[in-house]
Design a protein around this motif. Structure first.
Motif, PDB file in Angstrom:
ATOM      1  N   LEU A 296       0.807  -1.244  -0.038  1.00 42.79           N
ATOM      2  CA  LEU A 296       0.048   0.037   0.135  1.00 42.79           C
ATOM      3  C   LEU A 296       0.903   1.319   0.092  1.00 42.79           C
ATOM      4  O   LEU A 296       1.842   1.278   0.690  1.00 42.79           O
ATOM      5  CB  LEU A 296      -1.111   0.003   1.288  1.00 42.79           C
ATOM      6  CG  LEU A 296      -2.053  -1.009   1.426  1.00 42.79           C
ATOM      7  CD1 LEU A 296      -2.895  -1.080   2.453  1.00 42.79           C
ATOM      8  CD2 LEU A 296      -2.901  -0.974   0.087  1.00 42.79           C
ATOM      9  N   ILE A 297       0.371   2.199  -0.766  1.00 43.37           N
ATOM     10  CA  ILE A 297       1.218   3.397  -1.074  1.00 43.37           C
ATOM     11  C   ILE A 297       0.637   4.618  -0.120  1.00 43.37           C
ATOM     12  O   ILE A 297      -0.708   5.045  -0.082  1.00 43.37           O
ATOM     13  CB  ILE A 297       1.267   3.894  -2.349  1.00 43.37           C
ATOM     14  CG1 ILE A 297       1.811   2.960  -3.153  1.00 43.37           C
ATOM     15  CG2 ILE A 297       2.064   5.223  -2.520  1.00 43.37           C
ATOM     16  CD1 ILE A 297       1.576   3.056  -4.773  1.00 43.37           C
ATOM     17  N   GLY A 298       1.535   5.077   1.047  1.00 44.36           N
ATOM     18  CA  GLY A 298       0.993   6.001   1.854  1.00 44.36           C
ATOM     19  C   GLY A 298       1.675   7.419   1.709  1.00 44.36           C
ATOM     20  O   GLY A 298       0.950   8.328   2.470  1.00 44.36           O
ATOM     21  N   SER A 299       2.444   7.533   0.839  1.00 43.88           N
ATOM     22  CA  SER A 299       3.243   8.992   0.745  1.00 43.88           C
ATOM     23  C   SER A 299       3.630   9.071  -0.646  1.00 43.88           C
ATOM     24  O   SER A 299       3.846   7.929  -1.247  1.00 43.88           O
ATOM     25  CB  SER A 299       4.253   9.020   1.567  1.00 43.88           C
ATOM     26  OG  SER A 299       5.217   8.391   1.710  1.00 43.88           O
ATOM     27  N   ASP A 300       4.324  10.031  -1.293  1.00 43.75           N
ATOM     28  CA  ASP A 300       4.944  10.238  -2.437  1.00 43.75           C
ATOM     29  C   ASP A 300       6.359   9.523  -2.531  1.00 43.75           C
ATOM     30  O   ASP A 300       6.612   9.069  -3.746  1.00 43.75           O
ATOM     31  CB  ASP A 300       5.262  11.852  -2.717  1.00 43.75           C
ATOM     32  CG  ASP A 300       4.029  12.514  -3.281  1.00 43.75           C
ATOM     33  OD1 ASP A 300       3.071  11.730  -3.195  1.00 43.75           O
ATOM     34  OD2 ASP A 300       4.147  13.726  -3.439  1.00 43.75           O
ATOM     35  N   ALA A 301       6.809   9.462  -1.401  1.00 37.75           N
ATOM     36  CA  ALA A 301       8.202   8.469  -1.254  1.00 37.75           C
ATOM     37  C   ALA A 301       8.049   7.088  -1.722  1.00 37.75           C
ATOM     38  O   ALA A 301       9.054   6.400  -1.962  1.00 37.75           O
ATOM     39  CB  ALA A 301       8.638   8.773   0.020  1.00 37.75           C
ATOM     40  N   GLU A 302       6.870   6.378  -1.679  1.00 34.76           N
ATOM     41  CA  GLU A 302       6.577   5.122  -1.956  1.00 34.76           C
ATOM     42  C   GLU A 302       6.073   5.096  -3.210  1.00 34.76           C
ATOM     43  O   GLU A 302       5.725   3.934  -3.944  1.00 34.76           O
ATOM     44  CB  GLU A 302       5.618   4.493  -1.103  1.00 34.76           C
ATOM     45  CG  GLU A 302       5.972   4.910   0.500  1.00 34.76           C
ATOM     46  CD  GLU A 302       5.060   4.252   1.705  1.00 34.76           C
ATOM     47  OE1 GLU A 302       3.954   3.790   1.045  1.00 34.76           O
ATOM     48  OE2 GLU A 302       5.164   4.542   2.590  1.00 34.76           O
ATOM     49  N   LEU A 303       5.695   5.910  -4.174  1.00 33.57           N
ATOM     50  CA  LEU A 303       5.195   6.038  -5.439  1.00 33.57           C
ATOM     51  C   LEU A 303       6.561   5.401  -6.269  1.00 33.57           C
ATOM     52  O   LEU A 303       7.494   5.736  -6.230  1.00 33.57           O
ATOM     53  CB  LEU A 303       4.740   7.393  -6.020  1.00 33.57           C
ATOM     54  CG  LEU A 303       3.509   7.955  -5.623  1.00 33.57           C
ATOM     55  CD1 LEU A 303       3.587   9.457  -5.759  1.00 33.57           C
ATOM     56  CD2 LEU A 303       2.263   7.171  -6.082  1.00 33.57           C
TER      57      LEU A 303
END
Length: 893
Positions: A296-303
């Motif tokens: 799951l992606i929770g912030s831009d840093a994980e995109l």
């Protein structure tokens, strides 16, 4: 949470066909025919040779461009290696200078230590001399004191006598009395002398008194020597104990320092730990729609910043056609991104730009994976084209979920082709919008078979030499009007040729300026810390180093203390030995004097009676003589005493007192000098400071030497890297030269093949060479427009004249289920492209909407260019252009 995303694509390419002078797109007559016969097989073979030569030339140009990039990269590597080598050389020089400085400081510290030791030794010698001088001066003072006391006494006696004489002036003796006293004194003296002579002749034996005096003197020397020896022994014992204690402490500190060094060597200087700040970017789920197993992606840093093929698509488990769901999912609990903002029916411009940058990043990453150069996005083209597109789409609801075209061209360049992709979504936040972009771009890249890979081909549009492709991503807010969501994600791909709107060529610099490349919109920069581990200083090592340094400091102090204690021990040992030697010598002298006393006593016992008689005789004579002499002296004194004698006595007393004062002043000075030289604290402090400075200087010199060695190692490594970079550059230049030779060869092959084709055309047209007035000008080579519904019977359909005509013949909507998404495939008709004006006459190709419109070349049909033939778009477009560029157009009703 699953998200449905629908995709629409229209990849278009426009070919501008140049005709002869006075030719018109609506009506073209056949050219006159001569009696020249063209063999179809030779014509086809020559054309095929030309096509192959052009393909070879294109590959050679790509190889040459790759070789040029390799040379440029190698030159940059060489420059970087040279810079690193220069820095390493400078650092080595600096470290050498620093090491020499540290050695000089160490030498100076050692010299200071030697100076302190010399000063201590010199002080000991000076102290001994000063003590000798002070003792000698003590004797002088004692002598002067005795003389002064004698003169004082004599002066006082003379004064008393003078007063007596004055009182007895009236009773002066007569001269007769004086003469009688003189005679009597002479006789008494003779009598005493005779008695003394007789006694001396008898007393040849040693004097008991002298012997006894010598014994007493020697006994005092023994007592003094015993006291001194006891003091020296006690001092020596204390010094020996102090030395033993300090050596024990030295041994203990040495052992502790050894243990601390072992601990320090075993303790790692740095710790390698798991990186707590590492952020892993999400990858697509293996299976479409598998939110349960998704990251799951929770912030831009994980995109994701690249497109990656999902596993089941790569392995063939999932087909590349049909419906698809999402591969990336948002963690709504952690999503803190901004809400999407709509003002006056449009998304906020800053959010538009941020989403466009993210789209640009993914598109260019995908192109890089496929060996293609990046597309560009500039403020000038993005703002102008986006504004024109959104204005057009806002003007009519028919554009909702459909393609749109605009003639907007903010540049002065010829627009040779366009394409447009559309995706859909219902994002509420910026993070959700970016995840939707990642999902629909993943589908376009890897699951696009239903669209004949039209989306895929648009993403991977080749950039021809002399062309600039601009990408314009934008978001159109359609709200509740959209059948697939409230957002239409629209992406335009616009191909500009390096010529102006009149067909004249422009320089690359002019083309870049016209597009607005001085204000590029950059891709998203990856600022994530993707290291699995981090390295940090080990506090345990710092503690161990501090303990080792502390013990080293204490050990150095202990070494200094042992050295000083050893010197003190040696001194007290020497002094004790000397004191006991002096005591032994004094004892021997005492024993010798006692023996002499005993001999004197024995000798005295033999003549005791005789001596006693003579002594009595001598005593009587002496008493008689003393009286006579006293009488004589009194008379002589009374007669001879004068005032002059009294003055002389007073002068003598004053002189003695003056000399005594001078002697005492000198005595004080000498004793002060002895006291000053007896204090060694200052010199000892200087010695301790010098030793500490040596320790610090040695440590600094070791560190400086290590720095020199490290700098030398760095220089060696940099020189090796430079050599490797230079070798790589030489190889790259060799490859570059080979690529240039290959390119020249292919150009020559194209030239030769073109000559044959031109000859075929000339022969086919009856031997007459038809020349356009602008034939010498560069004609834009424009790829044919991709159409999923292109005719399969060899026909080429020209662009529609209606710029707002949207063909949806192939559009289909599949039923939506909870686990599938609707895929919308739209096919856009070509955008308007105007052929450059030549010789002042407009030779614009008109768009014919009749589906059956065909172009023939000497009754021979042109090749099919339908978009369903994946991968042939560019090749067939080039073939079409080359085939018809020198021919007359004929229009068949």
């Amino acid at each position: 949470m699953k998200k449905n995303v629908s995709i629409a694509v229209a990849a278009t390419a426009v070919a501008t066909l140049a005709g002869a002078e006075n030719a018109h797109a609506d009506q073209v007559t056949d050219a006159p025919s001569n009696n020249v016969v063209v063999t179809p097989s030779n014509e086809v073979a020559n054309q095929e040779t030309l096509n192959q030569a052009k393909e070879a030339q294109k590959q050679a140009e790509q190889n040459k461009a790759d070789a040029d990039l390799q040379v440029k990269s190698a030159e940059q590597d060489v420059k970087s290696s040279q810079d690193v080598t220069k820095q390493a050389q400078d650092q080595l020089s600096k470290n050498n200078v620093d090491a020499k400085q540290k050695q000089a400081e160490l030498d100076a510290a050692k010299q200071a230590e030697q100076n302190a030791k010399d000063a201590i030794n010199n002080q000991a010698d000076n102290l001994a001399q000063a003590q000798k001088d002070a003792a000698k001066q003590d004797d002088v003072v004692a002598q002067k004191q005795t003389q002064t006391d004698a003169a004082q006494k004599q002066t006082q006696t003379d004064a008393a006598q003078k007063q007596a004489d004055e009182t007895k002036t009236a009773n002066k003796q007569t001269q007769t009395e004086k003469q009688a006293n003189d005679a009597k004194a002479d006789a008494a003296q003779k009598k005493q002398n005779q008695a003394q002579t007789e006694l001396d002749n008898v007393k040849k034996a040693p004097s008991i008194d002298a012997a006894q005096k010598q014994v007493t003197q020697n006994q005092k020397q023994v007592d003094d020597a015993t006291k001194i020896a006891q003091q020296k022994d006690a001092a020596n014992k204390s010094a020996q104990q102090d030395l033993a204690d300090k050596k024990a402490k030295q041994t203990d500190l040495l052992a502790k320092q050894k243990d601390a060094k072992a601990k320090l060597d075993k303790t790692p200087k740095q710790l390698v730990e798991k990186n707590p700040n590492k952020v892993t970017r999400a990858t697509p789920t293996d299976k479409a729609g598998d939110a349960k197993n998704a990251q799951l992606i929770g912030s831009d840093a994980e995109l994701p910043l690249t497109l990656k093929e999902p596993k089941e698509l790569a392995t063939g488990v999932e087909k590349r056609s049909g419906d698809y769901a999402n591969w990336y999912f948002v963690d709504k609990n952690r999503d803190k991104s901004a809400k999407l903002q709509v003002k006056n029916g449009r998304m906020d411009i800053n959010q538009q730009r941020e989403l466009a940058q993210y789209s640009l990043t993914l598109i260019n990453a995908y192109r890089k994976q496929n060996g293609l150069p990046p597309l560009i996005m500039t403020e000038k083209t993005w703002q102008a084209i986006m504004d024109a597109q959104l204005t057009l789409r806002d003007s009519d609801d028919k554009y909702v979920d459909q393609h749109s075209r605009t003639k907007a061209n903010p540049t002065d360049l010829f627009r040779s082709g366009t394409a447009q992709n559309i995706g859909f979504g219902n994002a509420q936040t910026m993070l959700e919008a970016k995840v939707e972009i990642a999902n629909y771009l993943t589908a376009m890249a890897y699951k696009d078979l239903d669209s004949a890979n039209g989306h895929h081909d648009a993403l991977l549009m080749p950039v021809e030499k002399g062309h600039i492709i601009v990408v314009v991503p934008m978001v159109d807010y359609v709200g509740s009007k959209g059948a697939h969501g409230q957002w239409n994600y629209v992406t335009d791909f616009i191909d500009y040729a390096d010529m102006d709107l009149t067909g004249d060529p422009v320089t690359p610099e002019e083309a870049a300026k016209s597009v607005g490349m001085d204000q590029m919109i950059p891709e998203v920069v990856d600022t994530n810390d993707d290291n699995d581990t981090i390295t940090r200083d080990n506090p345990a090592y710092a503690q161990a180093q501090a303990e080792y340094d502390q013990l080293t400091t204490e050990l150095n102090a202990a070494n200094t203390a042992v050295t000083e204690a050893q010197a003190t021990s040696t001194k007290t040992q020497t002094e004790a030995t000397q004191a006991n030697a002096d005591l032994a010598q004094a004892q021997a002298q005492l024993d010798e004097s006692k023996a002499a006393l005993q001999s004197a006593i024995d000798a005295d016992n033999l003549t005791s009676a005789q001596i006693k008689a003579l002594q009595e005789k001598l005593a009587a004579a002496t008493a008689e003589n003393q009286q006579a002499q006293a009488d004589k002296a009194a008379s002589d004194a009374r007669a001879a005493k004068t005032e002059a004698n009294d003055v002389a006595a007073q002068n003598e007393l004053a002189q003695s007192r003056s000399e005594l004062a001078e002697a005492k002043a000198k005595q004080s000075t000498l004793h002060a000098r002895v006291a000053e030289l007896s204090s060694t604290k200052e010199l000892n402090d200087r010695l301790v400071q010098a030793k500490a400075a040596i320790a610090e200087a040695e440590k600094a010199q070791i560190h400086a030497t290590a720095a020199v060695e490290q700098a030398q190692a760095n220089l060696t490594q940099a020189q090796s890297a430079l050599k490797a970079a230079q070798t790589k550059l030489a190889e790259a230049k060799h490859n570059q030269a080979a690529a240039k030779d290959a390119l020249d060869a292919t150009k020559q092959a194209v030239k030769d093949a073109q000559a044959k084709v031109d000859q075929d055309r000339l022969n086919k047209d009856g031997g007459l060479e038809i020349t356009s007035p602008d034939e010498d000008k560069a004609n834009p080579q424009v790829p044919n427009e991709s159409r999923p519904d292109a005719k399969q019977d060899g026909q080429v359909e020209l662009p529609s004249e209606d710029t707002d005509n949207i063909s949806t013949d192939d559009t289909h909507v599949e039923s939506e289920t909870p686990n599938t998404t609707e895929k919308h495939i739209g096919v856009q008709t070509p955008t308007d492209v105007t052929t450059p004006k030549t010789s002042g006459k407009d030779i614009t190709s008109k768009k014919v909407t009749t589906p059956s419109t065909q172009m023939t070349k000497s009754e021979k049909q042109l090749p099919n260019t339908g978009s369903s033939q994946t991968g042939l778009l560019t090749i067939l477009g080039s073939l079409l252009f080359a085939s018809v560029s020198g021919l007359w157009f004929r229009k068949r009703q």
